[in-house]
Design an enzyme around this catalytic site. Sequence first.
Site, PDB file in Angstrom:
ATOM      1  N   HIS A  82       1.375  -1.032   0.542  1.00 49.59           N
ATOM      2  CA  HIS A  82       0.132  -0.023  -0.200  1.00 49.59           C
ATOM      3  C   HIS A  82       0.691   1.471  -0.068  1.00 49.59           C
ATOM      4  O   HIS A  82       1.913   1.147   0.948  1.00 49.59           O
ATOM      5  CB  HIS A  82      -0.657  -0.026   0.916  1.00 49.59           C
ATOM      6  CG  HIS A  82      -2.117   1.535   1.568  1.00 49.59           C
ATOM      7  ND1 HIS A  82      -2.971   1.066   0.775  1.00 49.59           N
ATOM      8  CD2 HIS A  82      -1.804   2.359   2.010  1.00 49.59           C
ATOM      9  CE1 HIS A  82      -3.382   2.757   1.133  1.00 49.59           C
ATOM     10  NE2 HIS A  82      -2.937   3.072   1.456  1.00 49.59           N
ATOM     11  N   ASP A 161     -15.296   1.082   6.952  1.00 53.77           N
ATOM     12  CA  ASP A 161     -14.474   1.985   6.371  1.00 53.77           C
ATOM     13  C   ASP A 161     -15.376   2.910   5.372  1.00 53.77           C
ATOM     14  O   ASP A 161     -15.271   3.781   5.630  1.00 53.77           O
ATOM     15  CB  ASP A 161     -12.923   1.826   5.918  1.00 53.77           C
ATOM     16  CG  ASP A 161     -12.182   2.011   5.506  1.00 53.77           C
ATOM     17  OD1 ASP A 161     -11.784   3.175   6.562  1.00 53.77           O
ATOM     18  OD2 ASP A 161     -11.946   2.879   4.353  1.00 53.77           O
ATOM     19  N   ARG A 168     -15.726  10.885   7.657  1.00 57.70           N
ATOM     20  CA  ARG A 168     -14.607  11.878   7.689  1.00 57.70           C
ATOM     21  C   ARG A 168     -14.415  12.758   7.295  1.00 57.70           C
ATOM     22  O   ARG A 168     -14.243  13.804   6.706  1.00 57.70           O
ATOM     23  CB  ARG A 168     -13.639  10.824   7.744  1.00 57.70           C
ATOM     24  CG  ARG A 168     -13.331  10.225   9.057  1.00 57.70           C
ATOM     25  CD  ARG A 168     -12.368   8.962   9.291  1.00 57.70           C
ATOM     26  NE  ARG A 168     -11.337   9.685   9.229  1.00 57.70           N
ATOM     27  CZ  ARG A 168     -10.058   8.879   8.180  1.00 57.70           C
ATOM     28  NH1 ARG A 168     -10.497   7.524   7.186  1.00 57.70           N
ATOM     29  NH2 ARG A 168      -8.666   9.590   7.972  1.00 57.70           N
ATOM     30  N   SER A 183      -7.953   2.962   8.999  1.00 57.84           N
ATOM     31  CA  SER A 183      -8.930   2.879   7.314  1.00 57.84           C
ATOM     32  C   SER A 183      -8.056   2.015   6.840  1.00 57.84           C
ATOM     33  O   SER A 183      -8.181   1.240   5.950  1.00 57.84           O
ATOM     34  CB  SER A 183      -9.378   4.400   6.700  1.00 57.84           C
ATOM     35  OG  SER A 183      -9.089   3.973   5.678  1.00 57.84           O
ATOM     36  N   LYS A 187      -8.826  -2.740   5.784  1.00 56.02           N
ATOM     37  CA  LYS A 187      -8.596  -2.872   4.870  1.00 56.02           C
ATOM     38  C   LYS A 187      -7.567  -4.296   3.714  1.00 56.02           C
ATOM     39  O   LYS A 187      -7.739  -5.237   3.260  1.00 56.02           O
ATOM     40  CB  LYS A 187      -8.788  -1.751   3.337  1.00 56.02           C
ATOM     41  CG  LYS A 187     -10.054  -1.182   3.462  1.00 56.02           C
ATOM     42  CD  LYS A 187     -10.475   0.214   2.348  1.00 56.02           C
ATOM     43  CE  LYS A 187      -9.245   0.787   3.282  1.00 56.02           C
ATOM     44  NZ  LYS A 187      -8.905   2.818   2.325  1.00 56.02           N
TER      45      LYS A 187
HETATM   46  N1  URA Z   1      -6.454   6.475   2.448  1.00 62.23           N
HETATM   47  C1  URA Z   1      -7.453   5.900   3.149  1.00 62.23           C
HETATM   48  O1  URA Z   1      -7.859   4.420   2.536  1.00 62.23           O
HETATM   49  N2  URA Z   1      -7.945   5.725   4.545  1.00 62.23           N
HETATM   50  C2  URA Z   1      -7.306   7.415   4.500  1.00 62.23           C
HETATM   51  O2  URA Z   1      -7.643   7.219   5.653  1.00 62.23           O
HETATM   52  C3  URA Z   1      -6.222   8.246   4.144  1.00 62.23           C
HETATM   53  C4  URA Z   1      -6.625   7.640   2.884  1.00 62.23           C
END
Ligand code: URA
Length: 420
Positions: A82, A161, A168, A183, A187
Site C-alpha cells: 500500500h 470503512d 470523515r 482505515s 482494508k
Molecule cells: N486512505 C485511506 O484509505 N484511508 C484514510 O484514512 C486515508 C487514506
Amino acid sequence: MNVIDIINKTKKSYELSDSEINQLVNGYTTGKITDYQMSAWLMAVCLNGLSERETLSLTTAMRDSGETLDFSGLGRITADKHSTGGVGDKTSLIIAPVVASCSVAMPKMSGRGLGHTGGTIDKLESINGYRTDICGSEFFDIVRTTGFSIISQSGNLCPADKKIYSLRNATATVDSIPLICASIMSKKLALNADCILLDVKCGSGAFMKTREDALRLAELMEKTGKSAGKKCRAVVTDMDSPLGNNIGNALEVKEAVEILQGKYKGRLYNLCMELSAYILELAGKGDYKKCYEMAENAVSSGLALETFRKTVSLHGGDCRICDDVSLLPQAKYSYRIKAVHDMKILAVNSEEIGMTSLILGAGRQTKNDVIDMSAGIVMNCSVGDCVSVDYTIMTLYSSTVSDFSEASFRAVNALKFCRI
Ligand code: URA
C-alpha cells in the site's frame, strides 16, 4: 454502555474497551448509531488520539464488518503493498509483476485518484479493454495463473470503512493518524495477504507533509499489522517531488512499461527495486541484498514484463502496449515549457504538479468527474539538474484542454529554480 458514554470517554481521553469499540463500529455500520454521534466521536479522536490498543481494536472491528478474503488455496505466499498516495506514483504497476515473477503472489485491490493524487485503477483503465471490476473467482484465477492481479475495491470488504471514510471527508476528521491507520489497515487485513508492505509517502505531494508525522503513521501501521498476525513492514519514502518523469494515467503506464522493458534506471526504478526487495524479504525469499538482486533479475531477464503482459491480457486489456507504448491513448494537444534562461532546478512541488495534471484533465475534483486518459505531464528535468535557455523543461498534454494558459502558469509555479 450507551453511545453518549462512549463519546464522553474519548472526549475525556479515557481508553475504550474492545467491546465498546466493537459496539461503536457495529452500531454505526448497521445504522443504530447516527452520523452525528459518530462524527462527534471521530472529532474526539482527532483531538485526543487513540492508544495503540484502541487503534488495533478499531482496525479489527472495521475489518470484521465485512468479508475477509482467503488465498490459502493458491499454495503460494501472498503479499500486498500500500502506498499512502502521491504524484506520479506508478510503483504498483512495476512492483506487482516483479514480485510475482519471484514466486510471491500479489492479489491487489487499488483505488482511484482524487484531487492532486493519482490512482492505480485509473492508470490501468487507460489500457484499452482492461477491466478492473472483475469478480472474486476471476481475480483468484488470474492470480493463480500469472501471480498478480490488480482490481478495484469490490465485494463487501470493510463496509464500516466506506461509511466512516465518507463521514470523515464531510466532517474535517480525515487527518488523524489513528483513524488513517485503522482505515488503511482494516482494508489490508480484509484482503488478507500473508505479508504487507506499507509505503508511507512524505512531502509536498503526500498526505503526511512532515517526516515526523510520516514516521508516526508508519510505526503505528506496522505495529497494527504485526499485532493482527501479519508479516508487516512500513517505510517512509520521499514525495517532495513527483516520482518518475511522467504524471497522468496513460503516460504513467508508458513509463512503467519502459521500466519493465529495462529502458530506464533512476529514482523510480531504484524505489521499485527497494520496495520489491522488502516484500520478497518479508516473504522469506532471503536477505535484503539477495532479494534486491532477484528483483533486478526479474526486470533484466524480461520475466516481469512477460508477467505484466499476461495479466493485462487476462484482464481483457490490449497487451500489445508491452511492445508498442504508442498504442496507449495519445493526447490531441501538447505544450512545451522552456527555460527562459540558463537555470538550476532547486525543487519541484509535487502537489502543484498534481494540480496541473488535474487541470489538464488527468484527475478528478469530485468522485464522478470523467478522466482524460491521455492528459498529463512529462518532466524532462529533476531536482538538481542544470538546463540551458530554451531547453524543454516539461511538456503538458491534453485531449480536452487546448488553451494551456492556466496549466502552464501552475506548472511554472511548481518549479523553484535559480539563474546560473
Ligand atoms: N486512505 C485511506 O484509505 N484511508 C484514510 O484514512 C486515508 C487514506
